[in-house]
Design a protein around this motif. Sequence first.
Motif, PDB file in Angstrom:
ATOM      1  N   PRO A 143      -1.888  24.187  26.043  1.00 25.76           N
ATOM      2  CA  PRO A 143      -1.834  23.491  24.758  1.00 25.76           C
ATOM      3  C   PRO A 143      -0.758  24.059  23.836  1.00 25.76           C
ATOM      4  O   PRO A 143      -0.524  25.279  23.798  1.00 25.76           O
ATOM      5  CB  PRO A 143      -3.232  23.726  24.167  1.00 25.76           C
ATOM      6  N   ASP A 144      -0.127  23.172  23.081  1.00 20.46           N
ATOM      7  CA  ASP A 144       0.900  23.617  22.141  1.00 20.46           C
ATOM      8  C   ASP A 144       0.342  24.637  21.157  1.00 20.46           C
ATOM      9  O   ASP A 144       1.038  25.584  20.771  1.00 20.46           O
ATOM     10  CB  ASP A 144       1.466  22.417  21.371  1.00 20.46           C
ATOM     11  N   GLY A 145      -0.914  24.445  20.753  1.00 24.04           N
ATOM     12  CA  GLY A 145      -1.505  25.389  19.812  1.00 24.04           C
ATOM     13  C   GLY A 145      -1.647  26.785  20.389  1.00 24.04           C
ATOM     14  O   GLY A 145      -1.445  27.793  19.688  1.00 24.04           O
ATOM     15  N   LEU A 146      -1.993  26.889  21.672  1.00 22.20           N
ATOM     16  CA  LEU A 146      -2.056  28.196  22.332  1.00 22.20           C
ATOM     17  C   LEU A 146      -0.652  28.792  22.441  1.00 22.20           C
ATOM     18  O   LEU A 146      -0.463  30.002  22.221  1.00 22.20           O
ATOM     19  CB  LEU A 146      -2.690  28.060  23.712  1.00 22.20           C
ATOM     20  N   VAL A 147       0.325  27.958  22.765  1.00 19.93           N
ATOM     21  CA  VAL A 147       1.710  28.429  22.825  1.00 19.93           C
ATOM     22  C   VAL A 147       2.135  28.981  21.465  1.00 19.93           C
ATOM     23  O   VAL A 147       2.752  30.054  21.366  1.00 19.93           O
ATOM     24  CB  VAL A 147       2.654  27.300  23.285  1.00 19.93           C
ATOM     25  N   ASP A 148       1.783  28.273  20.381  1.00 21.00           N
ATOM     26  CA  ASP A 148       2.130  28.747  19.039  1.00 21.00           C
ATOM     27  C   ASP A 148       1.488  30.102  18.750  1.00 21.00           C
ATOM     28  O   ASP A 148       2.117  30.978  18.123  1.00 21.00           O
ATOM     29  CB  ASP A 148       1.678  27.727  17.993  1.00 21.00           C
ATOM     30  N   GLU A 149       0.236  30.282  19.186  1.00 17.28           N
ATOM     31  CA  GLU A 149      -0.431  31.576  18.994  1.00 17.28           C
ATOM     32  C   GLU A 149       0.319  32.691  19.729  1.00 17.28           C
ATOM     33  O   GLU A 149       0.456  33.812  19.222  1.00 17.28           O
ATOM     34  CB  GLU A 149      -1.872  31.495  19.507  1.00 17.28           C
ATOM     35  N   LEU A 150       0.802  32.395  20.921  1.00 13.68           N
ATOM     36  CA  LEU A 150       1.530  33.392  21.709  1.00 13.68           C
ATOM     37  C   LEU A 150       2.891  33.696  21.095  1.00 13.68           C
ATOM     38  O   LEU A 150       3.312  34.862  21.032  1.00 13.68           O
ATOM     39  CB  LEU A 150       1.675  32.902  23.144  1.00 13.68           C
ATOM     40  N   VAL A 151       3.581  32.655  20.627  1.00 12.43           N
ATOM     41  CA  VAL A 151       4.875  32.868  19.966  1.00 12.43           C
ATOM     42  C   VAL A 151       4.691  33.738  18.722  1.00 12.43           C
ATOM     43  O   VAL A 151       5.509  34.633  18.442  1.00 12.43           O
ATOM     44  CB  VAL A 151       5.529  31.516  19.611  1.00 12.43           C
ATOM     45  N   ALA A 152       3.606  33.504  17.988  1.00 10.42           N
ATOM     46  CA  ALA A 152       3.341  34.290  16.785  1.00 10.42           C
ATOM     47  C   ALA A 152       3.119  35.765  17.104  1.00 10.42           C
ATOM     48  O   ALA A 152       3.273  36.621  16.221  1.00 10.42           O
ATOM     49  CB  ALA A 152       2.126  33.728  16.046  1.00 10.42           C
ATOM     50  N   ARG A 153       2.776  36.069  18.356  1.00  8.95           N
ATOM     51  CA  ARG A 153       2.561  37.455  18.777  1.00  8.95           C
ATOM     52  C   ARG A 153       3.794  38.035  19.464  1.00  8.95           C
ATOM     53  O   ARG A 153       3.711  39.081  20.107  1.00  8.95           O
ATOM     54  CB  ARG A 153       1.325  37.528  19.692  1.00  8.95           C
ATOM     55  N   GLY A 154       4.930  37.358  19.340  1.00  7.04           N
ATOM     56  CA  GLY A 154       6.195  37.934  19.784  1.00  7.04           C
ATOM     57  C   GLY A 154       6.675  37.513  21.147  1.00  7.04           C
ATOM     58  O   GLY A 154       7.659  38.061  21.659  1.00  7.04           O
ATOM     59  N   PHE A 155       6.023  36.505  21.760  1.00  2.78           N
ATOM     60  CA  PHE A 155       6.408  36.093  23.101  1.00  2.78           C
ATOM     61  C   PHE A 155       7.447  34.971  23.061  1.00  2.78           C
ATOM     62  O   PHE A 155       7.473  34.144  22.142  1.00  2.78           O
ATOM     63  CB  PHE A 155       5.197  35.604  23.893  1.00  2.78           C
ATOM     64  N   ARG A 156       8.279  34.936  24.074  1.00  2.00           N
ATOM     65  CA  ARG A 156       9.105  33.779  24.404  1.00  2.00           C
ATOM     66  C   ARG A 156       8.370  33.091  25.551  1.00  2.00           C
ATOM     67  O   ARG A 156       8.388  33.563  26.696  1.00  2.00           O
ATOM     68  CB  ARG A 156      10.502  34.224  24.831  1.00  2.00           C
ATOM     69  N   ARG A 207       5.965  42.524  34.314  1.00  8.33           N
ATOM     70  CA  ARG A 207       5.670  43.573  33.342  1.00  8.33           C
ATOM     71  C   ARG A 207       4.166  43.693  33.136  1.00  8.33           C
ATOM     72  O   ARG A 207       3.636  44.787  33.001  1.00  8.33           O
ATOM     73  CB  ARG A 207       6.386  43.281  32.020  1.00  8.33           C
ATOM     74  N   SER A 208       3.494  42.571  33.076  1.00  7.43           N
ATOM     75  CA  SER A 208       2.022  42.549  33.023  1.00  7.43           C
ATOM     76  C   SER A 208       1.560  41.259  33.662  1.00  7.43           C
ATOM     77  O   SER A 208       2.344  40.327  33.873  1.00  7.43           O
ATOM     78  CB  SER A 208       1.505  42.662  31.584  1.00  7.43           C
ATOM     79  N   LEU A 209       0.255  41.203  33.953  1.00 12.13           N
ATOM     80  CA  LEU A 209      -0.303  40.062  34.671  1.00 12.13           C
ATOM     81  C   LEU A 209      -1.641  39.681  34.030  1.00 12.13           C
ATOM     82  O   LEU A 209      -2.508  40.529  33.858  1.00 12.13           O
ATOM     83  CB  LEU A 209      -0.515  40.430  36.135  1.00 12.13           C
ATOM     84  N   THR A 210      -1.781  38.415  33.674  1.00  7.41           N
ATOM     85  CA  THR A 210      -3.059  37.892  33.187  1.00  7.41           C
ATOM     86  C   THR A 210      -3.558  36.846  34.163  1.00  7.41           C
ATOM     87  O   THR A 210      -2.852  35.870  34.453  1.00  7.41           O
ATOM     88  CB  THR A 210      -2.926  37.274  31.784  1.00  7.41           C
ATOM     89  N   LEU A 211      -4.751  37.056  34.696  1.00  5.92           N
ATOM     90  CA  LEU A 211      -5.375  36.140  35.644  1.00  5.92           C
ATOM     91  C   LEU A 211      -6.546  35.457  34.942  1.00  5.92           C
ATOM     92  O   LEU A 211      -7.548  36.095  34.626  1.00  5.92           O
ATOM     93  CB  LEU A 211      -5.847  36.897  36.886  1.00  5.92           C
ATOM     94  N   MET A 212      -6.399  34.170  34.712  1.00  6.48           N
ATOM     95  CA  MET A 212      -7.328  33.426  33.868  1.00  6.48           C
ATOM     96  C   MET A 212      -8.105  32.407  34.708  1.00  6.48           C
ATOM     97  O   MET A 212      -7.513  31.614  35.436  1.00  6.48           O
ATOM     98  CB  MET A 212      -6.510  32.710  32.779  1.00  6.48           C
ATOM     99  N   ARG A 250      -8.211  34.130  20.503  1.00  7.75           N
ATOM    100  CA  ARG A 250      -8.765  35.229  21.310  1.00  7.75           C
ATOM    101  C   ARG A 250      -7.977  35.403  22.605  1.00  7.75           C
ATOM    102  O   ARG A 250      -7.671  36.539  23.013  1.00  7.75           O
ATOM    103  CB  ARG A 250     -10.235  34.963  21.613  1.00  7.75           C
ATOM    104  N   LEU A 251      -7.627  34.292  23.255  1.00  5.53           N
ATOM    105  CA  LEU A 251      -6.868  34.377  24.499  1.00  5.53           C
ATOM    106  C   LEU A 251      -5.490  34.959  24.246  1.00  5.53           C
ATOM    107  O   LEU A 251      -5.005  35.819  25.007  1.00  5.53           O
ATOM    108  CB  LEU A 251      -6.756  32.995  25.145  1.00  5.53           C
ATOM    109  N   ALA A 252      -4.821  34.510  23.179  1.00  5.54           N
ATOM    110  CA  ALA A 252      -3.489  35.011  22.862  1.00  5.54           C
ATOM    111  C   ALA A 252      -3.517  36.498  22.540  1.00  5.54           C
ATOM    112  O   ALA A 252      -2.641  37.267  22.950  1.00  5.54           O
ATOM    113  CB  ALA A 252      -2.884  34.217  21.702  1.00  5.54           C
TER     114      ALA A 252
END
Length: 298
Positions: free
Chosen positions: A37-50, A135-140, A286-288
């Motif tokens: 979801p775009d909203g989850l992507v926005d949460e991740l971008v807000a935490r410094g991710f590309r 660098r890291s791995l998230t398994l969801m 929470r996921l981000a």
Amino acid sequence: MQVSANGVRIEVDIHGPDDGEPLLMIMGLGMQLIAWPDGLVDELVARGFRVIRFDNRDIGLSQPFDHLGLPNIPLAALLHTFHLPVKAPYQLADLARDAVGVLDALGIGRAHVCGASMGGMVAQHLGFSHGQRLRSLTLMMTTSGHRGLPKESLKVRRALLSRPRPGRTPEEKLDNILDHYVGLYGVIGSPGYPAEPRQLRERIAHGVKRAFRPQAVARQLVAIAADAHRAERLARIDAPTLVLHGQDDPLIPVAAAHDLAQRIPDNQLEIIPGWGHDLPEPLWPRLATAIAAVAQRA
């Protein structure tokens, strides 16, 4: 945009600053990049991710593989049941090489990786076969595929194997497809975070209009069945790993998350009550935050 990755045309979508921490997101069975979801992507971008989303081969706007034909799913299921080799049009390892090819095409040496469901299975292949790129791995909401793990219920299996009703007109066909997938998500979705039906239908309609490739889902389903020895290789993963799973996942029971946590050396396990096999909006922060936390361990 499209890139050439592992010799395959792959549709890619990027959000966030050029100097952000690259985070490659791998979606599940038959799901397009917009299923993140775009909203989850926005949460991740807000935490410094590309954030790098992409359509797996054969799905969405990426290169189709219709020339490989439609696999015999009942035969594949029978062979899988009796622990016999399953011949697939392509392998999950091929999808992992595609993901590496996306990083190559973007000039990224190492990235954080997050995979959901089948995408988590592909991410496991990245972990043990291409660990130098992680660098890291998230398994969801995913699984090692070990034979001893609990399976989905008969109700879930029937929902997965069912097909939309035929329609006489394009409009009726679309309505039947949307009815089908709304019903499916009603079975596998989060009991603690039920989707609003109108919004769910709109999201599904957006995906169907972008691309609808049910034959590709069959090929990917057989690729999952053919991936017989993934569990035994997980001890080779040395990237910091987060296992994220819903306590109430009807499709991949939560025992799969505990199994992954036992098999991967450097991992953290987070089980979320009320979460099923989807990405409900209340859980996006929470996921981000969890993905950002494991990235900080890299």
